[in-house]
Design an enzyme around this catalytic site. Structure first.
Site, mmCIF file in Angstrom:
data_model
loop_
_atom_site.group_PDB
_atom_site.id
_atom_site.type_symbol
_atom_site.label_atom_id
_atom_site.label_comp_id
_atom_site.label_asym_id
_atom_site.label_seq_id
_atom_site.Cartn_x
_atom_site.Cartn_y
_atom_site.Cartn_z
ATOM 1 N N TRP A 199 -18.007 -3.603 38.463
ATOM 2 C CA TRP A 199 -16.663 -3.920 38.971
ATOM 3 C C TRP A 199 -16.083 -3.013 39.370
ATOM 4 O O TRP A 199 -15.588 -2.528 40.405
ATOM 5 C CB TRP A 199 -16.547 -5.158 38.739
ATOM 6 C CG TRP A 199 -17.767 -6.601 38.780
ATOM 7 C CD1 TRP A 199 -17.976 -6.581 37.693
ATOM 8 C CD2 TRP A 199 -17.893 -7.526 39.736
ATOM 9 N NE1 TRP A 199 -19.313 -7.715 37.667
ATOM 10 C CE2 TRP A 199 -18.904 -8.040 39.389
ATOM 11 C CE3 TRP A 199 -17.595 -6.821 40.973
ATOM 12 C CZ2 TRP A 199 -19.236 -8.889 39.999
ATOM 13 C CZ3 TRP A 199 -18.161 -7.427 42.339
ATOM 14 C CH2 TRP A 199 -19.070 -8.618 41.738
ATOM 15 N N ASP A 229 -8.892 -5.479 34.575
ATOM 16 C CA ASP A 229 -9.290 -6.843 35.445
ATOM 17 C C ASP A 229 -10.178 -7.415 33.775
ATOM 18 O O ASP A 229 -11.030 -6.851 33.368
ATOM 19 C CB ASP A 229 -10.652 -6.031 36.447
ATOM 20 C CG ASP A 229 -11.762 -6.360 36.830
ATOM 21 O OD1 ASP A 229 -11.331 -8.101 36.041
ATOM 22 O OD2 ASP A 229 -12.797 -6.483 37.239
ATOM 23 N N LYS A 239 -14.611 -17.126 36.530
ATOM 24 C CA LYS A 239 -16.148 -16.814 35.660
ATOM 25 C C LYS A 239 -14.938 -17.476 34.517
ATOM 26 O O LYS A 239 -15.650 -17.645 33.069
ATOM 27 C CB LYS A 239 -15.558 -15.553 34.760
ATOM 28 C CG LYS A 239 -15.669 -14.701 36.500
ATOM 29 C CD LYS A 239 -17.317 -14.365 36.189
ATOM 30 C CE LYS A 239 -17.749 -13.392 37.412
ATOM 31 N NZ LYS A 239 -16.832 -12.351 38.188
HETATM 32 C C1 LIG Z 1 -17.113 -11.766 39.457
HETATM 33 C C2 LIG Z 1 -16.404 -10.509 39.086
HETATM 34 C C3 LIG Z 1 -15.314 -9.788 39.557
HETATM 35 C C4 LIG Z 1 -15.435 -10.051 41.240
HETATM 36 O O1 LIG Z 1 -14.555 -11.191 41.475
HETATM 37 P P1 LIG Z 1 -14.514 -12.171 43.247
HETATM 38 O O2 LIG Z 1 -13.827 -12.636 42.706
HETATM 39 O O3 LIG Z 1 -15.487 -12.538 42.952
HETATM 40 O O4 LIG Z 1 -13.677 -11.134 43.944
HETATM 41 C C5 LIG Z 1 -14.199 -8.673 39.755
HETATM 42 N N1 LIG Z 1 -14.589 -7.323 38.107
HETATM 43 C C6 LIG Z 1 -15.628 -8.707 37.196
HETATM 44 C C7 LIG Z 1 -15.768 -8.519 35.754
HETATM 45 C C8 LIG Z 1 -16.441 -9.732 37.938
HETATM 46 O O5 LIG Z 1 -16.895 -10.580 36.987
#
Ligand SMILES: *Cc1c(COP(=O)(O)O)cnc(C)c1O
Length: 354
Positions: free
Chosen positions: A100, A167, A191
């Site tokens: 990511w 993030d 998540k």
């Molecule tokens: C799943 C995830 C993403 C991507 O998320 P999307 O909503 O599918 O764009 C980005 N960063 C992390 C840490 C993730 O676990």
């Protein structure tokens, strides 16, 4: 039979939230109308959006501190580019801790210079880089608090003379920390918060408006703030379910209570991984995640039997990501200690057989 859901994302949500959410699809709060067929400008939905935004700030302890919460679309992946669009004038620092961060770096490079302050690519992201130097004069420093795919998690965060952007897609609301150290936090809902389709962005307003480029409206945080996260039609259902999950979290005792349960869950699983000769952890011990535990089976011949035992026990979503292989148990907030217990029982049963 209800399954024990260890899926990495979209992932488990609290049963009571799903029940209430499903009722709202047919009849929202006794209106005689579905949540998904009323105007997003209606009093009822505006209240949902405002409650969701307020709860996000409240849970993070960021109320009245200059932050705004937004529920945007495009996933966390959209934030990879929006962050650079809104904040990157000349150069930004990125800590590369996995897939990511790699993707966010790729987007940022479209807008300016990216300095990788540290990377654990050399060992396929098994660890969190430490002791790296952070240059001064960065527009911001970008971090990923939890690496969903590799099962590592930052336990300490660096300080920099630049805004910190993080993030937190896969560990938001899972552990306590001083969230005021960050200037922008973002998390895709799917998540730990709600269904896919919305992304929480919590941003300190005073870091915005400093780049010289023109920003298209939909990609401009200031535009979304100015319209109270209703510049265009928001993802009404994902926002509503996220609101319900945050209410559930608050009723449970907030992040502090959640952290305690999450630590119990991961301790239980990691102690089995560490003690059993049949399993081997993937991530470095000191960096491993409380949310996503990655591990392998030491004897590939046992894999087939282990997989069928998992299936029999009603365990779902344990396959590792294709870039790591093996297994990954995602233990998000809504997963019960009991479900982890069921997994650990299957693992010790495997150990007896192996
Ligand atoms: C799943 C995830 C993403 C991507 O998320 P999307 O909503 O599918 O764009 C980005 N960063 C992390 C840490 C993730 O676990």
């Amino acid at each position: 039979m209800k399954k024990h859901n260890f899926s990495a994302g979209p992932c488990i949500l609290p049963q009571e939230v799903l029940k209430k959410a499903s009722e709202s699809v047919v009849d929202f709060n006794g209106l005689g109308l579905s949540l998904v067929e009323i105007s997003h400008r209606s009093k009822e939905f505006v209240e949902v959006m405002e409650t969701a935004r307020a709860l996000a700030l409240e849970l993070l302890g960021l109320e009245g501190k200059g932050y705004k919460a937004l529920f945007l679309q495009g996933g966390a992946s959209m934030e990879f580019l929006m962050i650079a669009y809104n904040l990157l004038e000349t150069k930004a620092g990125y800590l590369n801790t996995g897939t990511w961060s790699d993707k966010s770096i790729k987007e940022a490079k479209l807008f300016g210079e990216v300095i990788e302050v540290g990377s654990s690519k050399d060992e396929n992201f098994k660890y969190i880089p430490k002791g790296y130097a952070i240059p001064s004069g960065l527009d911001y420093l970008h971090l990923t608090s939890n690496n969903t795919i590799f099962g590592t998690q930052m336990k300490k965060f660096p300080t920099a003379d630049a805004p910190l952007v993080c993030d937190m897609s896969s560990d938001i609301f899972s552990r306590q920390m001083d969230f005021t150290q960050f200037d922008l936090i973002y998390a895709g809902a799917q998540k730990n918060m709600g269904p896919a389709g919305t992304t929480l962005v919590v941003v300190k307003e005073d870091i915005l408006g400093k780049v010289s480029r023109q920003i298209p409206s939909m990609l401009d945080y200031k535009v979304h703030i100015g319209k109270d996260s209703m510049f265009n039609t928001p993802a009404v259902f994902p926002v509503y379910v996220s609101m319900l999950t945050m209410q559930w979290l608050k009723d449970m005792g907030g992040i502090a209570a959640m952290e305690e349960i999450n630590e119990k869950k991961s301790r239980l699983l990691y102690s089995e991984i560490d003690l059993s000769p049949v399993f081997q952890g993937y991530a470095n011990k000191e960096d491993r995640s409380h949310m996503n535990a990655t591990f392998n089976i030491t004897d590939e011949k046992l894999k087939e039997e282990f997989d069928s035992m998992l299936k029999e026990a009603g365990i779902n979503g344990l396959n590792g990501h294709r870039s790591v292989g093996g297994y990954r148990a995602s233990m998000y907030n809504a997963l019960s200690l009991e479900s982890v217990g069921v997994l650990v029982d299957v693992m010790s049963e495997m150990e007896r057989k192996g």
